[in-house]
Motif scaffolding. Structure first.
Motif, short mmCIF file in Angstrom:
data_model
loop_
_atom_site.label_atom_id
_atom_site.label_comp_id
_atom_site.label_asym_id
_atom_site.label_seq_id
_atom_site.Cartn_x
_atom_site.Cartn_y
_atom_site.Cartn_z
N HIS A 97 0.83 -1.21 0.00
CA HIS A 97 0.00 0.00 0.00
C HIS A 97 0.86 1.25 0.00
CE1 HIS A 97 -3.22 2.79 0.76
NE2 HIS A 97 -2.56 3.25 1.82
N ARG A 98 1.89 1.24 0.85
CA ARG A 98 2.74 2.43 0.96
C ARG A 98 3.61 2.59 -0.29
NH1 ARG A 98 6.12 2.47 5.89
NH2 ARG A 98 5.96 4.73 5.88
N ALA A 99 3.95 1.46 -0.92
CA ALA A 99 4.79 1.51 -2.12
C ALA A 99 4.00 2.12 -3.29
CB ALA A 99 5.27 0.11 -2.47
N GLY A 100 2.70 1.96 -3.29
CA GLY A 100 1.87 2.54 -4.36
C GLY A 100 1.79 1.63 -5.56
N ARG A 101 0.66 0.96 -5.70
CA ARG A 101 0.50 0.01 -6.79
C ARG A 101 0.27 0.73 -8.13
NH1 ARG A 101 -3.93 -3.73 -7.75
NH2 ARG A 101 -3.29 -3.12 -9.83
N ILE A 102 0.54 0.01 -9.21
CA ILE A 102 0.26 0.56 -10.54
C ILE A 102 -1.25 0.56 -10.77
CG2 ILE A 102 2.47 -0.17 -11.54
CD1 ILE A 102 0.77 -2.44 -12.94
N PRO A 103 -1.73 1.46 -11.64
CA PRO A 103 -3.16 1.41 -11.93
C PRO A 103 -3.53 0.16 -12.73
CG PRO A 103 -2.09 3.24 -13.09
CD PRO A 103 -1.03 2.54 -12.33
N ARG A 104 -4.78 -0.27 -12.57
CA ARG A 104 -5.28 -1.39 -13.38
C ARG A 104 -5.62 -0.85 -14.77
NH1 ARG A 104 -6.90 -5.48 -9.54
NH2 ARG A 104 -7.15 -4.44 -7.53
N LYS A 105 -5.19 -1.56 -15.81
CA LYS A 105 -5.51 -1.14 -17.18
C LYS A 105 -6.15 -2.30 -17.91
CE LYS A 105 -1.26 0.08 -17.59
NZ LYS A 105 0.08 0.55 -18.01
N LEU A 106 -6.97 -1.98 -18.87
CA LEU A 106 -7.69 -3.03 -19.60
C LEU A 106 -6.75 -3.81 -20.52
CD1 LEU A 106 -10.39 -4.36 -20.16
CD2 LEU A 106 -10.84 -2.58 -21.87
N TYR A 107 -5.83 -3.09 -21.18
CA TYR A 107 -4.96 -3.75 -22.16
C TYR A 107 -3.53 -3.85 -21.67
CZ TYR A 107 -8.92 -3.34 -25.29
OH TYR A 107 -10.16 -3.47 -25.83
N ALA A 108 -2.77 -4.67 -22.37
CA ALA A 108 -1.39 -4.95 -21.97
C ALA A 108 -0.46 -3.77 -22.23
CB ALA A 108 -0.89 -6.17 -22.74
N THR A 109 0.60 -3.69 -21.48
CA THR A 109 1.70 -2.77 -21.74
C THR A 109 2.97 -3.62 -21.70
OG1 THR A 109 0.49 -1.17 -20.41
CG2 THR A 109 2.74 -0.58 -21.03
N ALA A 110 3.72 -3.65 -22.83
CA ALA A 110 4.88 -4.54 -22.88
C ALA A 110 5.93 -4.15 -21.86
CB ALA A 110 5.49 -4.48 -24.28
N SER A 111 6.57 -5.14 -21.27
CA SER A 111 7.64 -4.88 -20.31
C SER A 111 9.00 -4.81 -21.01
CB SER A 111 7.68 -6.00 -19.26
OG SER A 111 6.48 -6.02 -18.54
N SER A 112 9.09 -5.44 -22.19
CA SER A 112 10.35 -5.41 -22.95
C SER A 112 10.23 -4.35 -24.04
CB SER A 112 10.59 -6.78 -23.60
OG SER A 112 10.47 -7.79 -22.63
N PRO A 113 11.36 -3.72 -24.43
CA PRO A 113 11.28 -2.68 -25.44
C PRO A 113 10.77 -3.21 -26.78
CG PRO A 113 13.58 -3.15 -24.89
CD PRO A 113 12.74 -3.95 -23.95
N ILE A 114 9.97 -2.41 -27.46
CA ILE A 114 9.45 -2.78 -28.78
C ILE A 114 10.57 -2.58 -29.81
CG2 ILE A 114 7.73 -2.16 -30.57
CD1 ILE A 114 6.46 -3.35 -28.05
N GLU A 115 11.35 -1.53 -29.59
CA GLU A 115 12.43 -1.17 -30.52
C GLU A 115 13.52 -2.25 -30.49
OE1 GLU A 115 15.27 2.66 -30.82
OE2 GLU A 115 13.25 3.01 -30.03
#
Lengths: 270, 76
Positions: free
Chosen positions: A247-265
């Motif tokens: 809780h104190r660390a602050g979670r990421i928001p929930r999103k409907l679609y994916a966000t890649a963790s590895s670079p696309i480039e």
């Protein structure tokens, strides 16, 4: 991110887990569970004398009253009048023990025996009366934000919404309601303590309560009736720490679609 | 002595923790506690009102009174 102490009324604690002393198979097992949970506050009930175990031993022989703050409850009361009587009896006993819990009461005024849900009107009435009588009232409430606000306004030291019915093990049934309660009670009063009080079935329930921003969790059956109560005590303590830190660390928001963790480039796939 | 205060040697019938109990008058909370010798710590209520320790000697028990003697037990 060092953990902050939890302040409730006149007292501060390192542990944010409050553990009940009911329903353990033996007093020895209870003592071991309290130890494993690292709790500093334990709840007790007030009952007619002569409730001893098979060996004629009493609960207090197994609780170090110089170590634990004892929070007496009004469990089993269905009217404001009875809850007020029980609160006064509990205070009288804790004063004899010179325990800091003498200043406190865990107020429960229940509506019916099947749901054990709080009676909101009688609970509010008893809160007002006990505050007038000098008690620091930690009050068991439903997860209704309006009821929680009324109890705080009446002078409750802490409002303790139920995650789900007492002993049901259903966890946090309405996290949105708990979030709204936290938002409303802490508005302009960030340190106002809100403890999730009932329904915890397993460690993740504790983590969820803490991730929502609760200041602590109070539980009993989830430990006492686990197959291995001592192991479950440890799990609850660890879940509490994890949820509190998350809780104190602050979670990421929930999103409907994916966000890649590895670079696309630079990918070799086209 | 009022009608409701038992004369010396008279039997007083009361309830203690919901059960009938008889004792010899005149009786006080202190004399009842001496008879029952509950294990400390305990608290006492007479007719739904808390009786604090310093008042045990001065609190008279009368015919038909309801006394509760309670202690702490395991609870959540």
């Amino acid at each position: 991110m060092d953990p902050q102490p939890l302040t409730i009324g006149s007292q501060s604690f390192r542990s944010r887990l409050f553990v009940g002393t009911g329903k353990y198979e033996t007093y020895e097992l209870m003592r071991e569970c309290l130890e494993a949970s690292r709790c500093e506050v334990v709840t007790v009930a007030v009952r007619r004398e002569r409730l001893f175990d098979a060996q004629n031993r009493s609960l207090l022989e197994f609780i170090d009253t110089s170590r634990y703050t004892i929070l007496p409850n009004t469990a089993g009361c269905f009217t404001a009048e009875d809850a007020i009587r029980v609160a006064r009896l509990g205070r009288d006993i804790l004063e004899q023990l010179s325990n800091p819990g003498a200043a406190w009461v865990k107020l429960e005024v229940l509506h019916d025996k099947k749901t054990l849900l709080p009676d909101p009107v009688a609970t509010l009435e008893a809160t007002k009366e006990l505050v007038k009588d000098g008690f620091q009232v930690l009050v068991y409430s439903s997860d209704d934000p309006a009821a929680a606000c009324r109890l705080k306004e009446a002078g409750a030291t802490s409002v303790m919404p139920a995650g789900s019915p007492i002993g049901s093990g259903q966890g946090i049934l309405n996290p949105n309601a708990i979030r709204i309660i936290l938002e409303m009670l802490k508005e302009g009063d960030a340190d106002y303590p809100v403890i999730v009080d009932a329904g915890v079935g397993t460690a993740s329930d504790v983590a969820i309560a803490m991730e929502l921003g609760a200041d602590g969790v109070l539980l009993n059956t989830g430990i006492a009736h686990a197959k291995n109560p001592v192991a479950m005590s440890r799990a609850m303590a660890q879940a509490l720490d994890a949820g509190y830190l998350a809780h104190r660390a602050g979670r990421i928001p929930r999103k409907l679609y994916a966000t890649a963790s590895s670079p696309i480039e630079g990918t070799i796939v086209y | 002595m009022s009608d409701s205060t038992a004369a010396a040697g008279a039997t007083i019938s009361i309830t203690v923790n919901g059960e009938s109990f008889s004792l010899t008058g005149p009786a006080t909370v202190a004399s009842l506690i001496a008879l029952r010798s509950p294990r400390p710590p305990f608290a006492v209520e007479l007719n739904k009102t808390l009786v604090r320790r310093p008042q045990y000697d001065a609190t008279t028990i009368r015919e038909g009174d309801a006394v509760e003697i309670v202690t702490l037990v395991g609870g959540g």
